[in-house]
Design an enzyme around this catalytic site. Structure first.
Site, short mmCIF file in Angstrom:
data_model
loop_
_atom_site.label_atom_id
_atom_site.label_comp_id
_atom_site.label_asym_id
_atom_site.label_seq_id
_atom_site.Cartn_x
_atom_site.Cartn_y
_atom_site.Cartn_z
N TYR A 151 -72.92 34.53 9.58
CA TYR A 151 -73.16 35.05 10.92
C TYR A 151 -71.87 35.01 11.75
O TYR A 151 -71.59 35.95 12.51
CB TYR A 151 -74.25 34.25 11.63
CG TYR A 151 -74.46 34.70 13.07
CD1 TYR A 151 -74.86 36.00 13.37
CD2 TYR A 151 -74.25 33.82 14.13
CE1 TYR A 151 -75.04 36.41 14.69
CE2 TYR A 151 -74.44 34.21 15.44
CZ TYR A 151 -74.82 35.51 15.71
OH TYR A 151 -74.99 35.92 17.03
N ARG A 158 -67.81 42.27 14.25
CA ARG A 158 -68.38 43.08 15.33
C ARG A 158 -67.38 43.19 16.49
O ARG A 158 -67.15 44.29 17.00
CB ARG A 158 -69.68 42.44 15.82
CG ARG A 158 -70.25 43.11 17.08
CD ARG A 158 -71.63 42.59 17.42
NE ARG A 158 -71.71 41.15 17.57
CZ ARG A 158 -72.83 40.49 17.85
NH1 ARG A 158 -73.98 41.15 17.99
NH2 ARG A 158 -72.83 39.18 17.98
N TYR A 210 -70.30 31.11 25.20
CA TYR A 210 -70.59 29.94 24.39
C TYR A 210 -69.30 29.18 24.07
O TYR A 210 -68.25 29.79 23.84
CB TYR A 210 -71.25 30.35 23.08
CG TYR A 210 -72.74 30.62 23.16
CD1 TYR A 210 -73.48 30.35 24.31
CD2 TYR A 210 -73.42 31.12 22.06
CE1 TYR A 210 -74.84 30.60 24.37
CE2 TYR A 210 -74.79 31.37 22.10
CZ TYR A 210 -75.49 31.11 23.26
OH TYR A 210 -76.84 31.35 23.30
N ARG A 223 -78.77 39.11 27.64
CA ARG A 223 -80.08 38.56 27.31
C ARG A 223 -81.19 39.61 27.37
O ARG A 223 -82.19 39.50 26.66
CB ARG A 223 -80.43 37.41 28.25
CG ARG A 223 -79.46 36.24 28.18
CD ARG A 223 -79.54 35.50 26.87
NE ARG A 223 -78.62 34.37 26.84
CZ ARG A 223 -78.38 33.62 25.78
NH1 ARG A 223 -78.99 33.89 24.64
NH2 ARG A 223 -77.52 32.62 25.83
N GLU A 323 -87.85 33.38 16.58
CA GLU A 323 -87.19 34.13 17.63
C GLU A 323 -88.08 35.31 18.00
O GLU A 323 -88.77 35.86 17.14
CB GLU A 323 -85.81 34.62 17.16
CG GLU A 323 -85.03 35.42 18.19
CD GLU A 323 -83.59 35.68 17.73
OE1 GLU A 323 -82.87 34.68 17.48
OE2 GLU A 323 -83.21 36.85 17.60
#
Length: 330
Positions: A151, A158, A210, A223, A323
């Protein structure tokens, strides 16, 4: 909170949100319906007609028969291919999808970079350049330790591939691990010729802020996103995260409660009434198949009548068990 939308007025010509529904139907017939922008089947057994609007998502459904997800807009739809990309467009809305094999592109990071570069170049050439929502599905998402986790390599790629793709702000997004071919990366998006309004959760640190412990490159998403006519909220993958930390390790029930608390916080931040209804389709991604029945029962009790598609998928943090993402219509 909503970013940059405090004074936005609903315009008479604002684009009505695509209608999203889960249906058990014939795929060919669904694609023939007016305004079908995209159609998603789930799992290896799902039908995939030879149509650019149709995507076979590499996540198995816990429901039998597995419903399809259909997007419809209030306009005729054109569609086609552009290299590895499949696309459709109508009424100011744009759907684009790409599926790549990591073995052909040099690994996880390089494949994510290529996918986002191709999507960027394609969307930039279209009239609908405001990317509002992105979905990312990759194999073995939690394999590897520390910065070597797949990830985290995906996040690196990305970011390298997006360039100024999201110069106006990050879209809402989901990243989930599938259990199919480990080399398979799927990315698809929804864009519009009008901008949306980004929403953050006051209970959580924005993902792009983060701390370093979550990787060299922080996740790149909002979000949630209020769509242009302010008639729908596109909700990113939401889990039991408070601040930046995962909560309630190994406690599925507590994680579910925390996740719903986060969803309600997003609705409040978007200026929407609390709760979900029968027109608010959600997806619940469940890490362990043995937990599916409990998750289904929990959500049926807490969200009665809400359509929930239950899928077998790994969350981007290995300690998280479930999730939820989806749509909330005004």
């Amino acid at each position: 909170m909503i970013q940059g939308c405090e004074n936005q007025q609903i315009q008479a010509l604002a684009r009505r949100a695509p209608r999203v529904a889960y249906r058990v139907a014939n795929a060919v017939a669904a694609l023939a319906e007016p305004g079908t922008l995209a159609l998603f089947g789930f799992g290896a057994g799902s039908a995939r007609p030879d149509d650019p609007r149709c995507v076979q998502v590499a996540l198995e459904s816990f429901d039998a028969p597995a419903p399809m997800e259909q997007w419809q807009v209030d306009a005729p739809v054109d569609y086609g291919t552009d290299g590895a990309l499949r696309w459709s467009a109508g009424g100011g809305w744009l759907f684009a999808a790409i599926e790549l094999d990591e073995r052909d592109h040099g690994g996880t990071t390089a494949t994510a970079k290529s996918a986002y570069e191709q999507l960027h170049h394609f969307v930039a050439a279209r009239g609908a350049q405001h990317v509002l929502r992105v979905w990312n599905y990759l194999g073995a998402i939690n394999r590897g330790e520390g910065d070597a986790e797949r990830y985290k390599h995906f996040c690196d790629g990305r970011a390298a591939g997006m360039g100024d793709f999201f110069a106006e702000g990050f879209p809402a997004a989901t990243a989930i691990g599938h259990h199919g071919d480990v080399h398979r990366l799927q990315v698809y998006l929804l864009a519009c010729d009008q901008p949306g309004c980004r929403v953050e959760n006051p209970r959580q640190i924005s993902a792009w802020r983060y701390p370093r412990q979550y990787g060299r490159t922080p996740p790149s998403f909002a979000r949630a996103m209020v769509l242009p006519a302010q008639d729908a909220l596109a909700i990113s993958g939401t889990a039991a995260v408070v601040g930046h930390a995962s909560a309630h390790l190994d406690d599925l029930d507590a994680q579910l409660h925390e996740t719903l608390t986060n969803l309600e916080a997003l609705l409040a931040s978007a200026g929407m009434a609390a709760g979900f209804d029968t027109q608010s389709p959600l997806k619940a991604y469940v890490r362990h198949a043995a937990d599916a029945a409990y998750v289904r029962e929990f959500l049926q009790h807490r969200l009665p009548g809400v359509p929930v598609l239950l899928l077998h998928g790994d969350i981007c943090r290995s300690e998280l068990l479930v999730e939820i993402d989806g749509w909330r219509y005004a």
